[in-house]
Design a protein around this motif. Structure first.
Motif, short mmCIF file in Angstrom:
data_model
loop_
_atom_site.label_atom_id
_atom_site.label_comp_id
_atom_site.label_asym_id
_atom_site.label_seq_id
_atom_site.Cartn_x
_atom_site.Cartn_y
_atom_site.Cartn_z
N MET A 212 -4.34 4.38 -5.38
CA MET A 212 -4.22 3.00 -4.94
C MET A 212 -2.75 2.61 -4.76
N HIS A 213 -1.90 3.11 -5.63
CA HIS A 213 -0.46 2.85 -5.54
C HIS A 213 0.09 3.42 -4.23
N ALA A 214 -0.38 4.62 -3.87
CA ALA A 214 0.06 5.24 -2.62
C ALA A 214 -0.48 4.50 -1.41
N VAL A 215 -1.72 4.00 -1.49
CA VAL A 215 -2.31 3.24 -0.39
C VAL A 215 -1.51 1.96 -0.14
N ALA A 216 -1.15 1.25 -1.22
CA ALA A 216 -0.37 0.02 -1.09
C ALA A 216 0.97 0.30 -0.41
N ALA A 217 1.61 1.42 -0.77
CA ALA A 217 2.89 1.79 -0.15
C ALA A 217 2.70 2.11 1.33
N THR A 218 1.57 2.71 1.68
CA THR A 218 1.29 3.04 3.08
C THR A 218 1.05 1.78 3.90
N ILE B 130 -7.15 -6.43 -6.30
CA ILE B 130 -5.85 -6.35 -6.96
C ILE B 130 -4.86 -7.13 -6.10
N LYS B 131 -4.43 -8.29 -6.56
CA LYS B 131 -3.56 -9.16 -5.78
C LYS B 131 -2.13 -8.61 -5.75
N ASN B 132 -1.49 -8.71 -4.59
CA ASN B 132 -0.10 -8.26 -4.41
C ASN B 132 0.10 -6.85 -4.96
N ALA B 133 -0.77 -5.95 -4.52
CA ALA B 133 -0.79 -4.58 -5.06
C ALA B 133 0.51 -3.83 -4.79
N ASP B 134 1.19 -4.13 -3.70
CA ASP B 134 2.42 -3.42 -3.36
C ASP B 134 3.57 -3.78 -4.29
N GLN B 135 3.42 -4.83 -5.08
CA GLN B 135 4.48 -5.25 -6.00
C GLN B 135 4.32 -4.64 -7.39
N LEU B 136 3.27 -3.87 -7.59
CA LEU B 136 3.01 -3.26 -8.89
C LEU B 136 3.57 -1.84 -8.96
N ASN B 137 4.16 -1.49 -10.10
CA ASN B 137 4.50 -0.09 -10.32
C ASN B 137 3.25 0.64 -10.78
N LEU B 138 3.37 1.92 -11.08
CA LEU B 138 2.18 2.70 -11.44
C LEU B 138 1.54 2.21 -12.73
N GLY C 97 -9.29 -10.38 -0.54
CA GLY C 97 -8.93 -8.99 -0.28
C GLY C 97 -8.50 -8.81 1.18
N THR C 98 -7.53 -7.93 1.41
CA THR C 98 -7.05 -7.68 2.77
C THR C 98 -7.28 -6.24 3.22
N TYR C 99 -7.60 -5.35 2.29
CA TYR C 99 -7.88 -3.94 2.60
C TYR C 99 -8.67 -3.37 1.43
N THR C 100 -9.63 -2.51 1.72
CA THR C 100 -10.52 -2.01 0.66
C THR C 100 -10.46 -0.49 0.54
N VAL C 101 -10.54 -0.03 -0.70
CA VAL C 101 -10.61 1.40 -1.00
C VAL C 101 -11.89 1.66 -1.80
N THR C 102 -12.66 2.66 -1.40
CA THR C 102 -13.86 3.04 -2.14
C THR C 102 -13.77 4.51 -2.52
N ASN C 103 -14.06 4.82 -3.75
CA ASN C 103 -13.95 6.19 -4.26
C ASN C 103 -15.33 6.86 -4.25
N ASP D 31 1.35 12.33 3.53
CA ASP D 31 2.73 12.73 3.26
C ASP D 31 3.22 12.19 1.92
N ILE D 32 2.84 10.94 1.60
CA ILE D 32 3.26 10.35 0.33
C ILE D 32 2.66 11.11 -0.85
N LEU D 33 1.37 11.42 -0.77
CA LEU D 33 0.69 12.09 -1.88
C LEU D 33 1.13 13.55 -2.02
N GLU D 34 1.35 14.24 -0.91
CA GLU D 34 1.71 15.66 -0.98
C GLU D 34 3.16 15.86 -1.39
#
Length: 438
Positions: free
Chosen positions: A268-274, A314-322, A349-355, A427-430
């Protein structure tokens, strides 16, 4: 003694009403400050309404299963003192839906003083809101009985009757026979516009009523498919370094932060950065215009105890560290499992991730969570044979791989943007540094 009016609180910008599902207190019971008095259900989430004062419950204004508009008084509590008790629980900036409903009710009151559509006229129960709308639109009780309800136990909701009105008041049943003699001369029944194929049921079949949440999810998913032009892009990501890093730090992380470190917050942290790199994924469509969202609010599909899914945000997810992301993910997941989510937890919510990988699926093609324009499905992490390129040559090795599926709305997101988005995520994850701290 003074009287305090307990009102139905505001529960998010898009929530205009709620259904009373259960009273936790009876008339005459003592209540404490912040003690739950009533359970309610909206089209978003189930919740409890706490008391804002201490005192004795002296009046309940709505029975179980009644539909109540936000801001309406639902109960009266008697408190110590002589002056009228007021608490700043009034609804400011009422949602547009509430104002429209209020106008409709005022229109109904202007037509006649006494509603012409009464519950006594029908075996079905209709809320005061639905009855007033029916009266204002000159909808008879016979026609009202033909409207298929999406509420609890098939109850007709505000959305059902407004949709019926928007569709030109076309009843699913155009003519119903009233007697055996009429049946011989007039027995014309018109199928609904959806042309649903009838299902044959025999004595060995079990008929299971869909839950209220199940009906809402089904309606939401069908609406999404009918609204967005769904397209999918897929990519395989090597997460070997992430697996090794997590295995190395998870015990220290738990000891230091008091939280279990799973793969979900890392991803999720990588998705927010993307998303921060591709803000045109973080949009909504409003007619012929695009609304570019300022905040990155990540929806996280989570399983409920009854098997249904809900999407806390998760509000303002890009502002959170890991560490912050881990705490947010674990908190929302735990409260979802315990039916303890609040209405605000699933708003905006503005974007969704499902596992989907949590159920062992390699990948999937998720349906977009409206009014968003994209959703990401994370597949199971598996050990896979892979070609590894080195300066000395290529060889076969065992790597940890994960498939990612990206569903996006082709009305506003083309294949290039949808593909570049998951390529950047890859690229971020690898490039994860196995020696980094957290």
């Amino acid at each position: 003694m003074a009287r305090f009016e307990l009102k139905l609180p505001k529960m998010g910008e898009s929530v205009a009403e709620a259904t009373i599902t259960s009273w936790l207190k009876e008339v005459g019971d003592s209540v404490e400050l912040d003690e739950a008095i009533v359970e309610i259900a909206t089209d978003k989430v189930d919740s409890e309404v706490p008391s804002e004062v201490s005192g004795k419950l002296v009046e309940i204004l709505y029975e179980k299963d009644a539909v109540v508009a936000v801001g309406d008084t639902i109960a009266v509590i008697e408190v110590e003192g002589e002056e009228e008790v007021t608490v700043s629980n009034k609804v400011d900036n009422s949602p547009k839906e509430v104002k429209e409903v209020e106008k409709t009710i005022e229109k109904a009151a202007a037509i006649v003083a006494t509603p012409s559509v009464k519950n006594s006229d029908s075996e079905k129960f209709y809320s005061p809101l639905v009855r007033n709308i029916a009266q204002a639109e000159n909808i008879s009780i016979e026609t009202l009985n033909t409207i298929k309800g999406s509420g609890k136990d098939g109850r007709v909701t505000k959305e059902d009757i407004l949709s019926f009105i928007e569709n030109g008041k076309k009843s699913p049943v155009s003519e119903v026979t009233k007697s055996n003699s009429e049946a011989s001369s007039s027995n014309t029944i018109t199928n609904s516009a959806t042309n649903v194929v009838p299902v044959s049921i025999n004595e060995e079949d079990e008929v299971i009523e869909m839950s209220r949440m199940g009906k809402l999810v089904a309606k939401h998913m069908v609406n999404s498919v009918q609204t967005s032009a769904h397209v999918q892009s897929f990519i395989e990501i090597d997460v070997t370094n992430i697996v090794k890093w997590r295995n190395k730090v998870k015990d220290v992380f738990l000891k230091r932060e008091g939280e279990k470190l799973t793969f979900t917050p890392i991803l999720m942290h990588a998705v927010a950065a993307t998303i921060r790199k591709y803000p045109l994924i973080n949009i909504s469509v409003n007619g012929d215009t695009i609304i570019k969202k300022k905040n990155i609010n990540l929806g996280m599909a989570a399983a409920l105890p009854d098997g249904n899914l809900i999407v806390p945000v998760i509000k303002n997810a890009d502002q959170l560290n890991l560490v912050g992301m881990t705490k947010a993910v674990n908190d929302l997941a735990n409260r979802a499992r315990n039916n303890a989510l609040k209405p605000d937890d699933i708003q905006d919510g503005t974007y969704t991730v499902t596992n989907v990988g949590s159920f062992g699926s390699i990948t999937g093609t998720p349906i977009i969570n409206q009014p968003q324009v994209a959703i990401l499905a994370l597949g199971a992490i598996r050990k896979m044979p892979s070609v590894i390129e080195t300066p000395e040559g290529d060889f076969i090795g065992i790597r940890q791989k994960m498939m990612v599926a990206h569903s996006y709305d082709h009305r506003v997101v083309n294949g290039a943007l949808g593909g570049m988005f998951i390529k950047t995520l890859k690229d971020i994850l690898e490039s994860w540094d196995i020696n980094q701290d957290f």
